[in-house]
Design an enzyme around this catalytic site. Structure first.
Site, PDB file in Angstrom:
ATOM      1  N   CYS A   1      17.437  27.117  93.907  1.00 33.38           N
ATOM      2  CA  CYS A   1      17.700  25.836  93.243  1.00 33.38           C
ATOM      3  C   CYS A   1      16.526  25.394  92.373  1.00 33.38           C
ATOM      4  O   CYS A   1      16.688  25.101  91.196  1.00 33.38           O
ATOM      5  CB  CYS A   1      18.025  24.762  94.280  1.00 33.38           C
ATOM      6  SG  CYS A   1      18.179  23.135  93.541  1.00 33.38           S
TER       7      CYS A   1
ATOM      8  N   CYS B   1      19.491  25.449  89.857  1.00 37.88           N
ATOM      9  CA  CYS B   1      19.886  24.094  89.452  1.00 37.88           C
ATOM     10  C   CYS B   1      18.869  23.392  88.550  1.00 37.88           C
ATOM     11  O   CYS B   1      19.238  22.832  87.514  1.00 37.88           O
ATOM     12  CB  CYS B   1      20.077  23.208  90.682  1.00 37.88           C
ATOM     13  SG  CYS B   1      20.829  24.022  92.089  1.00 37.88           S
TER      14      CYS B   1
ATOM     15  N   LYS C   1      18.005  25.160  85.128  1.00 39.14           N
ATOM     16  CA  LYS C   1      19.285  25.180  84.406  1.00 39.14           C
ATOM     17  C   LYS C   1      19.603  23.805  83.825  1.00 39.14           C
ATOM     18  O   LYS C   1      19.938  23.655  82.656  1.00 39.14           O
ATOM     19  CB  LYS C   1      20.387  25.651  85.375  1.00 39.14           C
ATOM     20  CG  LYS C   1      21.812  25.686  84.861  1.00 39.14           C
ATOM     21  CD  LYS C   1      22.569  24.383  84.941  1.00 39.14           C
ATOM     22  CE  LYS C   1      22.588  23.671  86.251  1.00 39.14           C
ATOM     23  NZ  LYS C   1      23.438  24.221  87.252  1.00 39.14           N
TER      24      LYS C   1
ATOM     25  N   TYR D   1       7.006  20.880  97.006  1.00 35.79           N
ATOM     26  CA  TYR D   1       7.638  21.477  98.192  1.00 35.79           C
ATOM     27  C   TYR D   1       6.577  21.993  99.159  1.00 35.79           C
ATOM     28  O   TYR D   1       6.648  21.779 100.367  1.00 35.79           O
ATOM     29  CB  TYR D   1       8.569  22.625  97.764  1.00 35.79           C
ATOM     30  CG  TYR D   1      10.004  22.211  97.574  1.00 35.79           C
ATOM     31  CD1 TYR D   1      10.354  21.353  96.531  1.00 35.79           C
ATOM     32  CD2 TYR D   1      10.997  22.658  98.423  1.00 35.79           C
ATOM     33  CE1 TYR D   1      11.665  20.963  96.349  1.00 35.79           C
ATOM     34  CE2 TYR D   1      12.319  22.276  98.246  1.00 35.79           C
ATOM     35  CZ  TYR D   1      12.636  21.431  97.204  1.00 35.79           C
ATOM     36  OH  TYR D   1      13.948  21.044  97.040  1.00 35.79           O
TER      37      TYR D   1
ATOM     38  N   TYR E   1      30.915  28.938  87.878  1.00 33.98           N
ATOM     39  CA  TYR E   1      29.916  27.907  87.570  1.00 33.98           C
ATOM     40  C   TYR E   1      28.850  28.425  86.600  1.00 33.98           C
ATOM     41  O   TYR E   1      28.542  27.804  85.600  1.00 33.98           O
ATOM     42  CB  TYR E   1      29.155  27.513  88.842  1.00 33.98           C
ATOM     43  CG  TYR E   1      29.786  26.551  89.781  1.00 33.98           C
ATOM     44  CD1 TYR E   1      29.469  25.199  89.736  1.00 33.98           C
ATOM     45  CD2 TYR E   1      30.655  26.982  90.776  1.00 33.98           C
ATOM     46  CE1 TYR E   1      29.982  24.303  90.649  1.00 33.98           C
ATOM     47  CE2 TYR E   1      31.190  26.089  91.698  1.00 33.98           C
ATOM     48  CZ  TYR E   1      30.856  24.760  91.630  1.00 33.98           C
ATOM     49  OH  TYR E   1      31.370  23.874  92.534  1.00 33.98           O
TER      50      TYR E   1
ATOM     51  N   GLU F   1      28.335  27.382  82.698  1.00 37.74           N
ATOM     52  CA  GLU F   1      27.181  26.533  82.369  1.00 37.74           C
ATOM     53  C   GLU F   1      26.287  27.189  81.315  1.00 37.74           C
ATOM     54  O   GLU F   1      25.873  26.545  80.346  1.00 37.74           O
ATOM     55  CB  GLU F   1      26.383  26.210  83.634  1.00 37.74           C
ATOM     56  CG  GLU F   1      27.163  25.288  84.568  1.00 37.74           C
ATOM     57  CD  GLU F   1      26.396  24.852  85.805  1.00 37.74           C
ATOM     58  OE1 GLU F   1      26.806  23.864  86.415  1.00 37.74           O
ATOM     59  OE2 GLU F   1      25.404  25.510  86.180  1.00 37.74           O
TER      60      GLU F   1
ATOM     61  N   THR G   1      23.479  23.652  96.817  1.00 40.66           N
ATOM     62  CA  THR G   1      22.205  23.156  97.345  1.00 40.66           C
ATOM     63  C   THR G   1      22.363  22.012  98.361  1.00 40.66           C
ATOM     64  O   THR G   1      21.788  22.069  99.456  1.00 40.66           O
ATOM     65  CB  THR G   1      21.303  22.702  96.171  1.00 40.66           C
ATOM     66  OG1 THR G   1      21.016  23.855  95.390  1.00 40.66           O
ATOM     67  CG2 THR G   1      20.028  22.053  96.643  1.00 40.66           C
TER      68      THR G   1
ATOM     69  N   HIS H   1      33.282  -2.807  81.850  1.00 39.02           N
ATOM     70  CA  HIS H   1      33.770  -2.654  80.487  1.00 39.02           C
ATOM     71  C   HIS H   1      32.655  -2.834  79.469  1.00 39.02           C
ATOM     72  O   HIS H   1      31.804  -3.702  79.659  1.00 39.02           O
ATOM     73  CB  HIS H   1      34.862  -3.715  80.248  1.00 39.02           C
ATOM     74  CG  HIS H   1      35.522  -3.597  78.919  1.00 39.02           C
ATOM     75  ND1 HIS H   1      36.375  -2.559  78.620  1.00 39.02           N
ATOM     76  CD2 HIS H   1      35.448  -4.369  77.818  1.00 39.02           C
ATOM     77  CE1 HIS H   1      36.811  -2.717  77.378  1.00 39.02           C
ATOM     78  NE2 HIS H   1      36.261  -3.800  76.863  1.00 39.02           N
TER      79      HIS H   1
ATOM     80  N   GLU I   1      35.796   3.098  83.577  1.00 38.50           N
ATOM     81  CA  GLU I   1      36.761   2.046  83.943  1.00 38.50           C
ATOM     82  C   GLU I   1      38.181   2.592  84.015  1.00 38.50           C
ATOM     83  O   GLU I   1      39.041   2.030  84.693  1.00 38.50           O
ATOM     84  CB  GLU I   1      36.682   0.861  82.981  1.00 38.50           C
ATOM     85  CG  GLU I   1      37.159   1.123  81.580  1.00 38.50           C
ATOM     86  CD  GLU I   1      36.971  -0.105  80.676  1.00 38.50           C
ATOM     87  OE1 GLU I   1      37.477  -1.185  81.004  1.00 38.50           O
ATOM     88  OE2 GLU I   1      36.283   0.032  79.632  1.00 38.50           O
TER      89      GLU I   1
HETATM   90  P1  NDP Z   1      31.434  32.046  91.092  1.00 41.44           P
HETATM   91  O1  NDP Z   1      31.916  32.554  92.381  1.00 41.44           O
HETATM   92  O2  NDP Z   1      31.503  30.596  90.782  1.00 41.44           O
HETATM   93  O3  NDP Z   1      32.197  32.806  89.915  1.00 41.44           O
HETATM   94  C1  NDP Z   1      32.221  34.197  89.823  1.00 41.44           C
HETATM   95  C2  NDP Z   1      32.982  34.557  88.567  1.00 41.44           C
HETATM   96  O4  NDP Z   1      32.884  35.956  88.363  1.00 41.44           O
HETATM   97  C3  NDP Z   1      34.457  34.209  88.655  1.00 41.44           C
HETATM   98  O5  NDP Z   1      34.893  33.770  87.410  1.00 41.44           O
HETATM   99  C4  NDP Z   1      35.077  35.554  89.009  1.00 41.44           C
HETATM  100  O6  NDP Z   1      36.377  35.693  88.526  1.00 41.44           O
HETATM  101  C5  NDP Z   1      34.182  36.498  88.266  1.00 41.44           C
HETATM  102  N1  NDP Z   1      34.169  37.838  88.862  1.00 41.44           N
HETATM  103  C6  NDP Z   1      33.996  38.178  90.158  1.00 41.44           C
HETATM  104  N2  NDP Z   1      34.040  39.504  90.308  1.00 41.44           N
HETATM  105  C7  NDP Z   1      34.248  40.020  89.084  1.00 41.44           C
HETATM  106  C8  NDP Z   1      34.403  41.347  88.594  1.00 41.44           C
HETATM  107  N3  NDP Z   1      34.329  42.399  89.402  1.00 41.44           N
HETATM  108  N4  NDP Z   1      34.633  41.512  87.279  1.00 41.44           N
HETATM  109  C9  NDP Z   1      34.707  40.450  86.443  1.00 41.44           C
HETATM  110  N5  NDP Z   1      34.553  39.176  86.857  1.00 41.44           N
HETATM  111  C10 NDP Z   1      34.331  38.968  88.159  1.00 41.44           C
HETATM  112  O7  NDP Z   1      29.963  32.618  90.969  1.00 41.44           O
HETATM  113  P2  NDP Z   1      28.741  32.220  90.064  1.00 41.44           P
HETATM  114  O8  NDP Z   1      27.957  33.467  89.969  1.00 41.44           O
HETATM  115  O9  NDP Z   1      29.167  31.549  88.807  1.00 41.44           O
HETATM  116  O10 NDP Z   1      27.998  31.145  90.949  1.00 41.44           O
HETATM  117  C11 NDP Z   1      27.593  31.473  92.281  1.00 41.44           C
HETATM  118  C12 NDP Z   1      27.576  30.240  93.135  1.00 41.44           C
HETATM  119  O11 NDP Z   1      26.517  29.411  92.735  1.00 41.44           O
HETATM  120  C13 NDP Z   1      28.834  29.417  93.024  1.00 41.44           C
HETATM  121  O12 NDP Z   1      29.708  29.727  94.074  1.00 41.44           O
HETATM  122  C14 NDP Z   1      28.370  28.004  93.099  1.00 41.44           C
HETATM  123  O13 NDP Z   1      28.658  27.505  94.378  1.00 41.44           O
HETATM  124  C15 NDP Z   1      26.878  28.054  92.892  1.00 41.44           C
HETATM  125  N6  NDP Z   1      26.506  27.292  91.699  1.00 41.44           N
HETATM  126  C16 NDP Z   1      26.732  25.961  91.642  1.00 41.44           C
HETATM  127  C17 NDP Z   1      26.401  25.240  90.530  1.00 41.44           C
HETATM  128  C18 NDP Z   1      26.673  23.776  90.474  1.00 41.44           C
HETATM  129  O14 NDP Z   1      26.874  23.166  91.508  1.00 41.44           O
HETATM  130  N7  NDP Z   1      26.725  23.166  89.288  1.00 41.44           N
HETATM  131  C19 NDP Z   1      25.786  25.872  89.371  1.00 41.44           C
HETATM  132  C20 NDP Z   1      25.616  27.274  89.512  1.00 41.44           C
HETATM  133  C21 NDP Z   1      25.954  27.940  90.645  1.00 41.44           C
HETATM  134  P3  NDP Z   1      37.671  35.163  89.338  1.00 41.44           P
HETATM  135  O15 NDP Z   1      37.667  33.689  89.200  1.00 41.44           O
HETATM  136  O16 NDP Z   1      38.805  35.832  88.649  1.00 41.44           O
HETATM  137  O17 NDP Z   1      37.495  35.625  90.749  1.00 41.44           O
END
Ligand code: NDP
Length: 473
Positions: free
Chosen positions: A56, A61, A64, A112, A193, A197, A325, A450, A455
């Site tokens: 994070c 986070c 980013k 930290y 995610y 992003e 996180t 408002h 709202e």
């Molecule tokens: P996610 O699990 O969110 O997304 C993974 C993506 O990769 C999905 O679109 C998935 O497709 C695709 N995918 C998986 N396997 C393959 C493959 N073999 N070939 C092609 N595409 C594939 O993972 P992220 O890496 O984006 O993020 C990891 C974690 O980090 C998240 O679960 C989230 O909880 C956390 N995070 C949170 C944030 C926030 O709170 N703002 C910001 C960044 C990360 P499909 O949908 O089709 O399965």
């Protein structure tokens, strides 16, 4: 009821152990657990092999979000003209952003460290492996530590998939923070995610951005209309390729050439693969204590974060419950209170407000419309899609979308979904109401602020969609 075996409960066995708690991993979950346990009087040691702060703070986070802010200035400069400003041609200096961002991360890392030290936690800057239910070995020093309890909080790391030729040419969400220049052209692979992003960040910063996702919709698990709204907005900002997969990467004369499953090729200066993360368990010694992984490669735990070994617990992404996180922090805190504070409690993973820092931003809490349809007998969906006030003078092509999903049998608001400016900030406040069990009537009697976009959340009167069980008027 949890068996409380903290130091107060068993003072007579202190000499058996060097510490009451050994934490492996100095990220969000591990640091919180260590500090709270120390506050309860436990002798705590924590090992971190990289940098305290974890994903994070160091490469997730925090840096980013700073890059999200950097990118959004581009549209502020553009929009300003509609309000009478003359803005000279803005220029972006990647290196200046990078230096300042990294300095902030280093500052937070130091905080930290200091907080751990002040709490009395002994921090070991090296890798640790488990050698028994109560034994940990520090790899660099070779020192063996006898611990009454061990907490695994090692987090996760990016996986590079799909497994296609040339994947070594791509970078992950770790290396993206090390880029020394802004890529003029970037291909982002994934639809979760991280991919969403970073595609938004690079598009805002002026990179020619392609977002490639195997599915027909981005952000699996989110409300479908929010997903469609984001895709529409992203279609205007970048080259969005949905329903297409990566077949190979190769180095060409002008950059990296990506070939897709439909034969199309995309040339880019960088390829960022963000197709998920996996728990950090390799070489941890789990086999020596008989902890088997689940199907996702994570450590199975119960509601109190206990593994199958009574003295060993695990929190955060390494357990793959909800990889966020604030959840890791909560799990670490609950663990420490339960085991060392004599106050057992567990984290409710059922209702988690969350934000995606895409541009436009997403904020969401509770059930999607599809989930509510499946779970609620009767349903009312309130929807508002509108042009935000700022976009009138700026002339920006932009819509905000808000949905309030109500269980019509109980009048409880079971889901709220927002797409647009400040959605993350809004959903934090709305999340309180939803967590408290607010009804639509509670939303209705809340006085509107408002003029704001928010709202709309309390002024939606007529459901856009209703569902009633068959035979019910
Ligand atoms: P996610 O699990 O969110 O997304 C993974 C993506 O990769 C999905 O679109 C998935 O497709 C695709 N995918 C998986 N396997 C393959 C493959 N073999 N070939 C092609 N595409 C594939 O993972 P992220 O890496 O984006 O993020 C990891 C974690 O980090 C998240 O679960 C989230 O909880 C956390 N995070 C949170 C944030 C926030 O709170 N703002 C910001 C960044 C990360 P499909 O949908 O089709 O399965």
């Amino acid at each position: 009821m949890l068996d409380v075996t903290g130091p107060a409960a068993r003072p007579d066995t202190d000499e058996e152990f060097d510490v009451d708690l050994f934490v492996i991993g100095g990220g969000s979950g591990g640091v919180r657990a260590a500090r709270i346990a120390a506050g309860h009087g436990a002798r705590v040691q924590l090992a971190e092999e990289y940098r305290v702060g974890g994903t994070c703070v160091i490469r997730g986070c925090v840096p980013k979000k700073l890059m999200v802010y950097a990118g959004r200035f581009a549209e502020e400069f553009e929009d300003a003209a509609g309000f009478g400003w003359t803005v000279p041609e803005p220029r972006f200096d990647w290196n200046a952003m990078r230096v300042r961002r990294d300095a902030e991360v280093t500052r937070l890392e130091a905080i930290y460290d200091t907080n751990l030290m002040r709490a009395g936690v002994d921090v070991e800057p090296q890798r640790a492996v488990i050698e028994g239910p109560h034994a940990v070995r520090l790899v660099r020093s070779g020192k063996r530590v006898r611990a009454r309890h061990i907490l695994i909080a090692t987090g996760g790391h990016p996986v590079m998939r799909p497994d296609v030729p040339g994947m070594d040419l791509a970078i992950s969400s770790n290396e993206v923070f090390e880029l020394e220049t802004r890529p003029d052209r970037i291909l982002v692979v994934g639809g979760g995610y991280i991919a969403v992003e970073f595609a938004g960040i690079f598009a805002n910063l002026g990179s020619r951005t392609t977002l490639l996702h195997r599915g027909e919709r981005l952000l699996t698990g989110f409300d479908d209309e929010i997903r469609d709204g984001l895709a529409e907005a992203y279609g205007r900002r970048m080259d969005l390729r949905l329903g297409r997969s990566l077949s190979r990467l190769a180095r060409g004369p002008g950059g990296i050439v990506a070939t897709l499953d439909d034969g199309a090729t995309i040339e880019a200066d960088q390829v960022l693969v963000a197709t998920g993360r996996t728990p950090n368990v390799a070489g941890l010694g789990l086999d020596t204590v008989g902890i088997d992984l689940d199907g996702a490669g994570a450590i199975p735990v119960d509601a109190f974060s206990r593994t199958c070994v009574p003295s060993i617990y695990a929190v955060g992404d390494v357990t793959n419950r909800a990889n966020l996180t604030p959840i890791a922090i909560r799990e670490g805190h609950a663990f420490a209170d339960s085991v060392f504070g004599g106050k057992p409690w567990s984290v409710d993973h059922g209702l988690i407000p969350t934000a995606v820092f895409s541009t436009p931003e997403i904020g969401t809490v509770g059930l999607t419309e599809a989930e509510a349809r499946a779970r609620c007998g009767a349903l009312d969906v309130y929807r508002s899609c509108f042009r935000p006030m700022k976009a009138t003078l700026s002339g920006r092509e932009e819509r905000m979308l808000m949905k309030v999903i109500v269980d019509a049998d109980t009048d409880r608001v079971v889901g709220v979904h927002i797409l647009g400016h400040d959605a993350g900030e809004m959903i934090q406040a709305v999340g309180i109401a939803v967590t408290m069990g607010a009804t639509k009537a509670d939303f209705d009697r809340t006085i509107a602020v408002h003029p704001t976009a928010g709202e709309e959340l309390v002024t939606m009167r007529v459901p856009a969609v209703t569902k009633r069980p068959e035979g019910v008027g």
